[in-house]
Design a protein around this motif. Sequence first.
Motif, PDB file in Angstrom:
ATOM      1  N   PHE A 297       0.826  -1.201   0.000  1.00 40.62           N
ATOM      2  CA  PHE A 297       0.000   0.000   0.000  1.00 40.62           C
ATOM      3  C   PHE A 297       0.864   1.255   0.000  1.00 40.62           C
ATOM      4  CE2 PHE A 297      -2.305   3.367   2.294  1.00 40.62           C
ATOM      5  CZ  PHE A 297      -3.349   3.545   1.400  1.00 40.62           C
ATOM      6  N   LEU A 298       1.906   1.273   0.836  1.00 35.12           N
ATOM      7  CA  LEU A 298       2.809   2.410   0.888  1.00 35.12           C
ATOM      8  C   LEU A 298       3.516   2.613  -0.455  1.00 35.12           C
ATOM      9  CD1 LEU A 298       3.978   4.613   2.700  1.00 35.12           C
ATOM     10  CD2 LEU A 298       5.781   3.014   3.337  1.00 35.12           C
ATOM     11  N   GLY A 299       3.921   1.520  -1.085  1.00 33.00           N
ATOM     12  CA  GLY A 299       4.550   1.609  -2.403  1.00 33.00           C
ATOM     13  C   GLY A 299       3.594   2.177  -3.437  1.00 33.00           C
ATOM     14  N   TYR A 300       2.348   1.728  -3.383  1.00 32.14           N
ATOM     15  CA  TYR A 300       1.300   2.232  -4.273  1.00 32.14           C
ATOM     16  C   TYR A 300       1.141   3.746  -4.105  1.00 32.14           C
ATOM     17  CZ  TYR A 300      -3.552   3.013  -5.786  1.00 32.14           C
ATOM     18  OH  TYR A 300      -4.687   3.502  -6.377  1.00 32.14           O
ATOM     19  N   CYS A 301       1.090   4.216  -2.851  1.00 31.46           N
ATOM     20  CA  CYS A 301       0.925   5.649  -2.577  1.00 31.46           C
ATOM     21  C   CYS A 301       2.113   6.450  -3.105  1.00 31.46           C
ATOM     22  CB  CYS A 301       0.764   5.883  -1.080  1.00 31.46           C
ATOM     23  SG  CYS A 301      -0.792   5.262  -0.407  1.00 31.46           S
ATOM     24  N   VAL A 302       3.326   5.971  -2.848  1.00 33.94           N
ATOM     25  CA  VAL A 302       4.520   6.678  -3.300  1.00 33.94           C
ATOM     26  C   VAL A 302       4.570   6.727  -4.818  1.00 33.94           C
ATOM     27  CG1 VAL A 302       7.052   6.570  -3.382  1.00 33.94           C
ATOM     28  CG2 VAL A 302       5.854   6.226  -1.211  1.00 33.94           C
ATOM     29  N   TYR A 303       4.270   5.605  -5.481  1.00 33.57           N
ATOM     30  CA  TYR A 303       4.312   5.552  -6.942  1.00 33.57           C
ATOM     31  C   TYR A 303       3.350   6.565  -7.556  1.00 33.57           C
ATOM     32  CZ  TYR A 303       3.436   3.925 -11.678  1.00 33.57           C
ATOM     33  OH  TYR A 303       3.277   3.874 -13.036  1.00 33.57           O
TER      34      TYR A 303
ATOM     35  N   ASP B 126       1.960   9.189  -6.151  1.00 37.14           N
ATOM     36  CA  ASP B 126       2.324  10.550  -5.789  1.00 37.14           C
ATOM     37  C   ASP B 126       3.411  11.062  -6.729  1.00 37.14           C
ATOM     38  OD1 ASP B 126       2.123  12.891  -4.049  1.00 37.14           O
ATOM     39  OD2 ASP B 126       4.168  12.331  -3.436  1.00 37.14           O
ATOM     40  N   GLN B 127       4.386  10.200  -7.041  1.00 41.18           N
ATOM     41  CA  GLN B 127       5.445  10.597  -7.977  1.00 41.18           C
ATOM     42  C   GLN B 127       4.867  10.862  -9.366  1.00 41.18           C
ATOM     43  OE1 GLN B 127       8.638  11.350  -7.425  1.00 41.18           O
ATOM     44  NE2 GLN B 127       8.164  11.090  -5.253  1.00 41.18           N
ATOM     45  N   GLN B 128       3.954  10.011  -9.809  1.00 45.71           N
ATOM     46  CA  GLN B 128       3.324  10.214 -11.123  1.00 45.71           C
ATOM     47  C   GLN B 128       2.575  11.543 -11.164  1.00 45.71           C
ATOM     48  OE1 GLN B 128       5.160   7.905 -12.695  1.00 45.71           O
ATOM     49  NE2 GLN B 128       3.401   7.716 -14.046  1.00 45.71           N
ATOM     50  N   ARG B 129       1.868  11.850 -10.076  1.00 42.83           N
ATOM     51  CA  ARG B 129       1.109  13.095 -10.002  1.00 42.83           C
ATOM     52  C   ARG B 129       2.043  14.294 -10.045  1.00 42.83           C
ATOM     53  NH1 ARG B 129      -0.456  16.269  -5.444  1.00 42.83           N
ATOM     54  NH2 ARG B 129       0.780  14.823  -4.220  1.00 42.83           N
ATOM     55  N   ARG B 130       3.121  14.234  -9.311  1.00 38.17           N
ATOM     56  CA  ARG B 130       4.067  15.355  -9.257  1.00 38.17           C
ATOM     57  C   ARG B 130       4.830  15.536 -10.564  1.00 38.17           C
ATOM     58  NH1 ARG B 130       5.815  17.146  -3.835  1.00 38.17           N
ATOM     59  NH2 ARG B 130       4.394  16.184  -2.363  1.00 38.17           N
ATOM     60  N   LYS B 131       5.008  14.485 -11.318  1.00 38.74           N
ATOM     61  CA  LYS B 131       5.710  14.584 -12.600  1.00 38.74           C
ATOM     62  C   LYS B 131       4.831  15.220 -13.677  1.00 38.74           C
ATOM     63  CE  LYS B 131       8.749  10.591 -12.089  1.00 38.74           C
ATOM     64  NZ  LYS B 131       9.014   9.230 -12.584  1.00 38.74           N
ATOM     65  N   ASP B 132       3.533  15.238 -13.454  1.00 36.31           N
ATOM     66  CA  ASP B 132       2.599  15.801 -14.423  1.00 36.31           C
ATOM     67  C   ASP B 132       2.943  17.278 -14.637  1.00 36.31           C
ATOM     68  OD1 ASP B 132       0.483  16.481 -16.044  1.00 36.31           O
ATOM     69  OD2 ASP B 132      -1.039  16.308 -14.478  1.00 36.31           O
ATOM     70  N   PRO B 133       3.197  17.695 -15.890  1.00 32.04           N
ATOM     71  CA  PRO B 133       3.590  19.087 -16.145  1.00 32.04           C
ATOM     72  C   PRO B 133       2.491  20.094 -15.784  1.00 32.04           C
ATOM     73  CG  PRO B 133       3.412  17.861 -18.210  1.00 32.04           C
ATOM     74  CD  PRO B 133       3.191  16.889 -17.100  1.00 32.04           C
TER      75      PRO B 133
END
Length: 154
Positions: A19-25, A27-34
């Motif tokens: 679950f923690l890995g899912y959240c981190v993954y 979150d990173q995808q969201r932050r990479k969004d231009p």
Amino acid sequence: MEITRTTLGIAAGIAGTLFLGYCVYFDQQRRKDPLFKKKLRERRQNAVKNSNRSSTLGGPLPDMNDHEAMQRFFLQQIQLGEELLAAGNLEAGVEHLGQAVAVCGQTQQLLGVLQQTMPAPIFHLLLKKLPEVSERLRASMKASGNVLQDEDVE
């Protein structure tokens, strides 16, 4: 097969890690969004606009003949004014306090209390804005068919 506490603990640990890995993954995808920062700024600006709109006189006005409704309106305006002043929104806070003073039956006593409890610059802003707020409240009451008597608004 018997499930032991150790097996159950290991399964819970693995599930928590996944679950923690899912959240981190994600979150990173969201932050990479231009467009992430742009969307976030727009959302915050809309929230500020909506809070400013809701803090103006637009709410339902009380029936001047209903003492309980007037009391609720008065207390609501005092509370909103205090919250907005505490949040740093002086204009809207003074606006709501002015509305409370305008509908208060004991205007002089309320102004005395406010003078004692408020910083002098904010109190002077309230005094300066009070005639404008009273007139706007009176016009809103007349438009809604809820006519004020001269002694109702000071």
